[in-house]
Design an enzyme around this catalytic site. Structure first.
Site, PDB file in Angstrom:
ATOM      1  N   HIS A 141      54.634  70.142  -1.067  1.00 36.73           N
ATOM      2  CA  HIS A 141      55.939  70.378  -1.700  1.00 36.73           C
ATOM      3  C   HIS A 141      55.830  71.554  -2.671  1.00 36.73           C
ATOM      4  CE1 HIS A 141      55.897  65.864  -0.995  1.00 36.73           C
ATOM      5  NE2 HIS A 141      56.997  66.206  -0.340  1.00 36.73           N
ATOM      6  N   GLN A 198      61.532  68.623  12.566  1.00 35.30           N
ATOM      7  CA  GLN A 198      62.600  68.463  11.570  1.00 35.30           C
ATOM      8  C   GLN A 198      63.118  69.836  11.123  1.00 35.30           C
ATOM      9  OE1 GLN A 198      62.401  65.700   8.027  1.00 35.30           O
ATOM     10  NE2 GLN A 198      61.777  67.577   7.008  1.00 35.30           N
ATOM     11  N   VAL A 216      50.438  73.086   4.441  1.00 38.05           N
ATOM     12  CA  VAL A 216      49.350  73.063   3.460  1.00 38.05           C
ATOM     13  C   VAL A 216      48.433  71.890   3.811  1.00 38.05           C
ATOM     14  CG1 VAL A 216      48.748  72.815   1.023  1.00 38.05           C
ATOM     15  CG2 VAL A 216      50.846  74.035   1.680  1.00 38.05           C
TER      16      VAL A 216
HETATM   17  P1  AMP Z   1      58.969  64.950   2.384  1.00 40.43           P
HETATM   18  O1  AMP Z   1      58.948  64.666   0.913  1.00 40.43           O
HETATM   19  O2  AMP Z   1      57.778  64.439   3.105  1.00 40.43           O
HETATM   20  O3  AMP Z   1      60.282  64.616   3.026  1.00 40.43           O
HETATM   21  O4  AMP Z   1      58.847  66.544   2.505  1.00 40.43           O
HETATM   22  C1  AMP Z   1      59.738  67.405   1.846  1.00 40.43           C
HETATM   23  C2  AMP Z   1      59.503  68.806   2.336  1.00 40.43           C
HETATM   24  O5  AMP Z   1      58.167  69.202   2.069  1.00 40.43           O
HETATM   25  C3  AMP Z   1      59.713  68.947   3.848  1.00 40.43           C
HETATM   26  O6  AMP Z   1      60.353  70.181   4.131  1.00 40.43           O
HETATM   27  C4  AMP Z   1      58.298  68.928   4.365  1.00 40.43           C
HETATM   28  O7  AMP Z   1      58.139  69.579   5.596  1.00 40.43           O
HETATM   29  C5  AMP Z   1      57.566  69.655   3.263  1.00 40.43           C
HETATM   30  N1  AMP Z   1      56.135  69.319   3.305  1.00 40.43           N
HETATM   31  C6  AMP Z   1      55.592  68.090   3.215  1.00 40.43           C
HETATM   32  N2  AMP Z   1      54.250  68.162   3.373  1.00 40.43           N
HETATM   33  C7  AMP Z   1      53.958  69.465   3.585  1.00 40.43           C
HETATM   34  C8  AMP Z   1      52.739  70.177   3.834  1.00 40.43           C
HETATM   35  N3  AMP Z   1      51.564  69.577   3.911  1.00 40.43           N
HETATM   36  N4  AMP Z   1      52.821  71.515   4.012  1.00 40.43           N
HETATM   37  C9  AMP Z   1      54.033  72.142   3.961  1.00 40.43           C
HETATM   38  N5  AMP Z   1      55.195  71.532   3.736  1.00 40.43           N
HETATM   39  C10 AMP Z   1      55.167  70.211   3.545  1.00 40.43           C
END
Ligand code: AMP
Length: 291
Positions: free
Chosen positions: A37, A153, A176
């Site tokens: 994030h 997504q 990441v």
């Molecule tokens: P979430 O809180 O899991 O719904 O993720 C919120 C946002 O952060 C989404 O756009 C995810 O794709 C992004 N995100 C979560 N984990 C990662 C990661 N490891 N690398 C890049 N973006 C991430």
């Protein structure tokens, strides 16, 4: 950092910020924030005048047998994280605000939502597109930032924003990973030491596919077989899918063309994990970004 808990508060704050000019960037999250994030927030921080992040665990994107209740929540830490990332406004709506009792309107993307995670999680993307539509309408950002860890997504949201003229440009950001190669995820918290080590199978399978691809293999079946071989005999990991599909349609082609996505989902000791890599058949290279 200011905090809004409902659309009216958010609007008042954003109207004030917009009066000073400056582009508004938006990072939607479900909280339990980590450096994945953080990478979205850092990219946005470098590109926009006003940075908004939301922390909201969206009940509509969890199936009845999924982990909505168990999903990790740590709001105080998340607020501190946002502050440290230079977020100007954090939006933390409650369920009653997002979904009044008689809420009956949903948004559904109908093609990209079908394969991959759409098969194992019916209704999941409908929940995602519905909440993201609401959030985009509430924040009205100039740019919104999504991570490629959730590549399907991200592609669905990009398509929906275009199809429905929703506000703002969708910016996609690379995955990441931790020092072992595991894609950062809020669900990694479910893993004990054995689970963390088993979870590396997803990355190893993708690496096997990348290696075969860079060695010249262009048959989707052969690439998938190379990836699946890595799962053989590994205990505690239940493969849900491993596919190589085109970026633009998320369909498997017999021979790779253009930009493709190798995507994997597996249950590791009860935690559902996903990962992917981007294979560019034009250049013959693995790349960090979908576009
Ligand atoms: P979430 O809180 O899991 O719904 O993720 C919120 C946002 O952060 C989404 O756009 C995810 O794709 C992004 N995100 C979560 N984990 C990662 C990661 N490891 N690398 C890049 N973006 C991430």
């Amino acid at each position: 950092m200011q905090r809004a808990e409902n659309p009216a508060e958010l609007r008042t704050i954003l109207d004030g910020l917009r009066a000073d000019g400056g582009v508004v960037g938006f990072v939607p999250t479900m909280g339990c924030l980590h450096e994945g994030h953080g990478s979205l927030m850092q990219k946005a921080r470098g590109e926009v005048g006003h940075l908004v992040a939301s922390v909201y665990v969206n009940p509509k994107q969890f199936g009845p047998d999924e982990d909505f209740d168990a999903y990790p929540r740590q709001l105080e830490d998340d607020l501190a994280f946002c502050q440290a990332q230079g977020v100007d406004v954090v939006y933390t709506p409650r369920d009653e605000v997002m979904y009044p009792r008689d809420f009956t309107s949903f948004v559904q993307e109908e093609v990209l939502s079908v394969p991959l995670c759409g098969q194992g999680r019916p209704g999941h993307f409908r929940g995602v597109t519905t909440v993201v539509t609401k959030l985009l309408n509430q924040v009205r950002p100039d740019r919104s930032y999504f991570g490629q860890k959730d590549a399907q997504q991200a592609l669905i949201i990009q398509r929906m924003v275009r199809d429905l003229d929703l506000p703002g440009e969708v910016v996609l950001c690379p995955i990441v990973r931790d020092e072992h190669g595991l894609a950062l995820s809020s669900r990694n918290r479910y893993l004990d030491d054995a689970g963390r080590s088993a979870s590396l199978t997803l990355r190893r399978a993708l690496q096997a596919i990348e290696q075969a691809f860079e060695g010249g293999e262009r048959s989707a079946d052969a690439l998938v077989a190379a990836g699946k071989a890595v799962f053989k005999g590994v205990e505690g990991v239940k493969l849900e899918y491993l596919q190589v599909v085109s970026r633009d349609h998320l369909m498997q082609l017999p021979t790779l063309e253009g930009v493709c996505l190798a995507a994997v989902a597996a249950q590791v000791k009860g935690a559902r994990l996903i990962d992917n890599s981007v294979l560019d058949a034009e250049s013959g290279k693995v790349r960090a970004t979908l576009f």
